[in-house]
Design a protein around this motif. Structure first.
Motif, PDB file in Angstrom:
ATOM      1  N   MET A   1       0.834  -1.197   0.000  1.00 36.38           N
ATOM      2  CA  MET A   1       0.000   0.000   0.000  1.00 36.38           C
ATOM      3  C   MET A   1       0.874   1.254   0.000  1.00 36.38           C
ATOM      4  O   MET A   1       0.580   2.233  -0.690  1.00 36.38           O
ATOM      5  N   ALA A   2       1.956   1.225   0.783  1.00 32.05           N
ATOM      6  CA  ALA A   2       2.874   2.367   0.806  1.00 32.05           C
ATOM      7  C   ALA A   2       3.541   2.539  -0.551  1.00 32.05           C
ATOM      8  O   ALA A   2       3.664   3.659  -1.072  1.00 32.05           O
ATOM      9  N   ASN A   3       3.953   1.416  -1.170  1.00 37.11           N
ATOM     10  CA  ASN A   3       4.566   1.476  -2.501  1.00 37.11           C
ATOM     11  C   ASN A   3       3.578   1.993  -3.539  1.00 37.11           C
ATOM     12  O   ASN A   3       3.954   2.704  -4.479  1.00 37.11           O
ATOM     13  N   ALA A   4       2.301   1.623  -3.375  1.00 45.24           N
ATOM     14  CA  ALA A   4       1.277   2.023  -4.345  1.00 45.24           C
ATOM     15  C   ALA A   4       1.164   3.538  -4.440  1.00 45.24           C
ATOM     16  O   ALA A   4       0.943   4.086  -5.527  1.00 45.24           O
ATOM     17  N   ARG A   5       1.326   4.234  -3.331  1.00 44.34           N
ATOM     18  CA  ARG A   5       1.236   5.699  -3.361  1.00 44.34           C
ATOM     19  C   ARG A   5       2.379   6.303  -4.172  1.00 44.34           C
ATOM     20  O   ARG A   5       2.200   7.297  -4.876  1.00 44.34           O
ATOM     21  N   VAL A   6       3.547   5.686  -4.087  1.00 45.08           N
ATOM     22  CA  VAL A   6       4.677   6.132  -4.900  1.00 45.08           C
ATOM     23  C   VAL A   6       4.415   5.821  -6.376  1.00 45.08           C
ATOM     24  O   VAL A   6       4.668   6.646  -7.255  1.00 45.08           O
ATOM     25  N   GLU A   7       3.886   4.624  -6.639  1.00 47.60           N
ATOM     26  CA  GLU A   7       3.645   4.183  -8.010  1.00 47.60           C
ATOM     27  C   GLU A   7       2.574   5.025  -8.700  1.00 47.60           C
ATOM     28  O   GLU A   7       2.740   5.440  -9.850  1.00 47.60           O
ATOM     29  N   VAL A   8       1.481   5.288  -7.996  1.00 47.71           N
ATOM     30  CA  VAL A   8       0.385   6.067  -8.593  1.00 47.71           C
ATOM     31  C   VAL A   8       0.849   7.477  -8.943  1.00 47.71           C
ATOM     32  O   VAL A   8       0.401   8.067  -9.930  1.00 47.71           O
ATOM     33  N   ALA A   9       1.774   8.019  -8.173  1.00 42.78           N
ATOM     34  CA  ALA A   9       2.298   9.361  -8.467  1.00 42.78           C
ATOM     35  C   ALA A   9       3.014   9.404  -9.809  1.00 42.78           C
ATOM     36  O   ALA A   9       3.143  10.472 -10.418  1.00 42.78           O
ATOM     37  N   GLN A  10       3.450   8.236 -10.309  1.00 47.63           N
ATOM     38  CA  GLN A  10       4.152   8.181 -11.595  1.00 47.63           C
ATOM     39  C   GLN A  10       3.206   8.113 -12.790  1.00 47.63           C
ATOM     40  O   GLN A  10       3.651   8.179 -13.934  1.00 47.63           O
ATOM     41  N   ALA A  11       1.916   7.980 -12.530  1.00 53.03           N
ATOM     42  CA  ALA A  11       0.952   7.876 -13.624  1.00 53.03           C
ATOM     43  C   ALA A  11       0.982   9.108 -14.528  1.00 53.03           C
ATOM     44  O   ALA A  11       0.602   9.030 -15.700  1.00 53.03           O
ATOM     45  N   GLN A  12       1.454  10.222 -14.015  1.00 54.08           N
ATOM     46  CA  GLN A  12       1.522  11.454 -14.807  1.00 54.08           C
ATOM     47  C   GLN A  12       2.457  11.310 -16.012  1.00 54.08           C
ATOM     48  O   GLN A  12       2.356  12.064 -16.979  1.00 54.08           O
ATOM     49  N   HIS A  13       3.364  10.343 -15.966  1.00 60.41           N
ATOM     50  CA  HIS A  13       4.312  10.154 -17.056  1.00 60.41           C
ATOM     51  C   HIS A  13       3.799   9.173 -18.117  1.00 60.41           C
ATOM     52  O   HIS A  13       4.496   8.907 -19.091  1.00 60.41           O
ATOM     53  N   PHE A  14       2.604   8.634 -17.915  1.00 58.61           N
ATOM     54  CA  PHE A  14       2.034   7.647 -18.828  1.00 58.61           C
ATOM     55  C   PHE A  14       1.126   8.319 -19.850  1.00 58.61           C
ATOM     56  O   PHE A  14       0.617   9.415 -19.636  1.00 58.61           O
ATOM     57  N   ASP A  15       0.918   7.634 -20.980  1.00 54.58           N
ATOM     58  CA  ASP A  15       0.076   8.180 -22.048  1.00 54.58           C
ATOM     59  C   ASP A  15      -1.405   8.037 -21.740  1.00 54.58           C
ATOM     60  O   ASP A  15      -2.212   8.891 -22.106  1.00 54.58           O
ATOM     61  N   PHE A  16      -1.777   6.936 -21.096  1.00 55.99           N
ATOM     62  CA  PHE A  16      -3.185   6.661 -20.788  1.00 55.99           C
ATOM     63  C   PHE A  16      -3.306   6.135 -19.366  1.00 55.99           C
ATOM     64  O   PHE A  16      -2.397   5.491 -18.849  1.00 55.99           O
ATOM     65  N   VAL A  17      -4.453   6.409 -18.745  1.00 58.05           N
ATOM     66  CA  VAL A  17      -4.777   5.864 -17.426  1.00 58.05           C
ATOM     67  C   VAL A  17      -6.135   5.177 -17.521  1.00 58.05           C
ATOM     68  O   VAL A  17      -7.115   5.768 -17.998  1.00 58.05           O
ATOM     69  N   VAL A  18      -6.189   3.918 -17.088  1.00 54.91           N
ATOM     70  CA  VAL A  18      -7.424   3.138 -17.083  1.00 54.91           C
ATOM     71  C   VAL A  18      -7.770   2.808 -15.636  1.00 54.91           C
ATOM     72  O   VAL A  18      -6.931   2.269 -14.907  1.00 54.91           O
ATOM     73  N   VAL A  19      -8.981   3.139 -15.219  1.00 58.02           N
ATOM     74  CA  VAL A  19      -9.435   2.838 -13.862  1.00 58.02           C
ATOM     75  C   VAL A  19     -10.155   1.493 -13.868  1.00 58.02           C
ATOM     76  O   VAL A  19     -11.163   1.329 -14.570  1.00 58.02           O
ATOM     77  N   ASN A  20      -9.657   0.559 -13.105  1.00 57.40           N
ATOM     78  CA  ASN A  20     -10.247  -0.780 -13.060  1.00 57.40           C
ATOM     79  C   ASN A  20     -11.292  -0.851 -11.949  1.00 57.40           C
ATOM     80  O   ASN A  20     -11.086  -1.469 -10.908  1.00 57.40           O
ATOM     81  N   ALA A  21     -12.428  -0.194 -12.196  1.00 57.58           N
ATOM     82  CA  ALA A  21     -13.551  -0.258 -11.261  1.00 57.58           C
ATOM     83  C   ALA A  21     -14.490  -1.379 -11.669  1.00 57.58           C
ATOM     84  O   ALA A  21     -14.842  -2.253 -10.868  1.00 57.58           O
TER      85      ALA A  21
END
Length: 206
Positions: free
Chosen positions: A149-169
Motif C-alpha cells: 500500500m505504501a509502494n502504491a502511493r509512490v507508483e500512482v504518483a508516476q501515472a503522470q508520465h504515462f500516455d493513458f490511465v485506465v481505472v479498473n472499477a
C-alpha cells in the motif's frame, strides 16, 4: 530505431488487476503478443515457467544484467524483474504488436529506449478497494500488504508520465478501455501508412 510493430506497456500498483486485464485483452485480440518477463521470485499458485514468467535465480538474473540481456530491469518488493531485449526487438521488427506487463520503473526505462511505446497505467477505483483486493488474495502477510500500500502511493504518483490511465472499477469496462487504446494506436497515420502502403502509393503521396 522505429519498428513496424506497436509496443504497449502496462503498469499498475500490486492489486490493481493488471495481470487479469492483460490476460483478458490478449484473449480478445489475436494480433497482440505478450512478452514474458524474467523474475527471481518463486512461482505463485498455478504459475508456470515460460508462461507467466521465466523463473530464474537471482544469480542468473544478475548475470543477464551484466550481459546486457534486458531492455529494462528493476527490483520490486524485493524481487528482480526484467524484459528480454532480443525477444522484444525481433517481434517488433516482424511487425507484431507486443504488450509488456511490468512495473512503472521498467515502463519509464522502456519509454527512453522506445519513444513510440504506448504507456498505460492501471488505477484501482479507490485506496479502500485496493486494500480489499490485496487482502482477498489470502496469501499475503499483513506487513507485506502494508508495504505494498505504501509502494502504491509512490507508483500512482508516476501515472503522470504515462500516455493513458485506465481505472479498473468495472472489469469489463476496463478491458474495453484497453482494447480501445490498442485499436486507436493502430489507426494512427504512421501505422496506416505502413499497413495500407499500396493505397498511399496509388495516391502518389510523398
Amino acid at each position: 530505431m522505429e519498428y513496424p510493430g506497436n509496443l504497449f506497456v502496462v503498469a499498475a500498483p500490486s492489486g490493481a488487476g493488471k495481470s487479469s486485464l492483460v490476460k483478458a485483452l490478449l484473449e480478445l485480440d489475436a494480433k497482440l503478443a505478450v512478452s514474458v518477463s524474467h523474475t527471481s521470485r518463486a512461482p505463485r499458485g498455478q504459475e508456470q515457467h515460460g508462461r507467466e514468467y521465466w523463473f530464474i535465480t537471482a544469480e542468473e538474473f544478475r548475470a543477464k544484467v551484466e550481459h546486457g540481456d534486458f531492455f529494462e530491469w528493476a527490483e520490486v518488493h524485493g524481487n528482480l524483474y526484467g524484459t528480454s531485449r532480443a525477444g522484444i526487438e525481433k517481434r517488433l521488427a516482424d511487425g507484431e504488436d507486443v504488450v509488456l506487463e511490468i512495473d512503472y520503473q521498467g515502463a519509464l526505462q522502456i519509454k527512453q529506449l522506445f519513444p513510440h511505446a504506448v504507456l498505460i497505467f492501471i488505477l484501482p477505483p479507490s485506496w479502500e478497494e485496493l486494500m480489499q483486493r490485496l487482502n482477498r488474495r489470502g496469501d499475503t502477510a499483513p506487513e507485506v500488504i502494508a508495504q505494498r500500500m505504501a509502494n502504491a502511493r509512490v507508483e500512482v504518483a508516476q501515472a503522470q508520465h504515462f500516455d493513458f490511465v485506465v481505472v479498473n472499477a468495472v472489469f469489463d469496462t476496463a478491458v474495453f478501455d484497453l482494447k480501445t487504446i490498442v485499436h486507436a494506436q493502430r489507426l494512427k497515420y504512421a501505422a496506416q501508412r505502413r499497413n495500407r502502403s499500396t493505397v498511399f502509393r496509388a495516391l502518389d503521396l510523398p
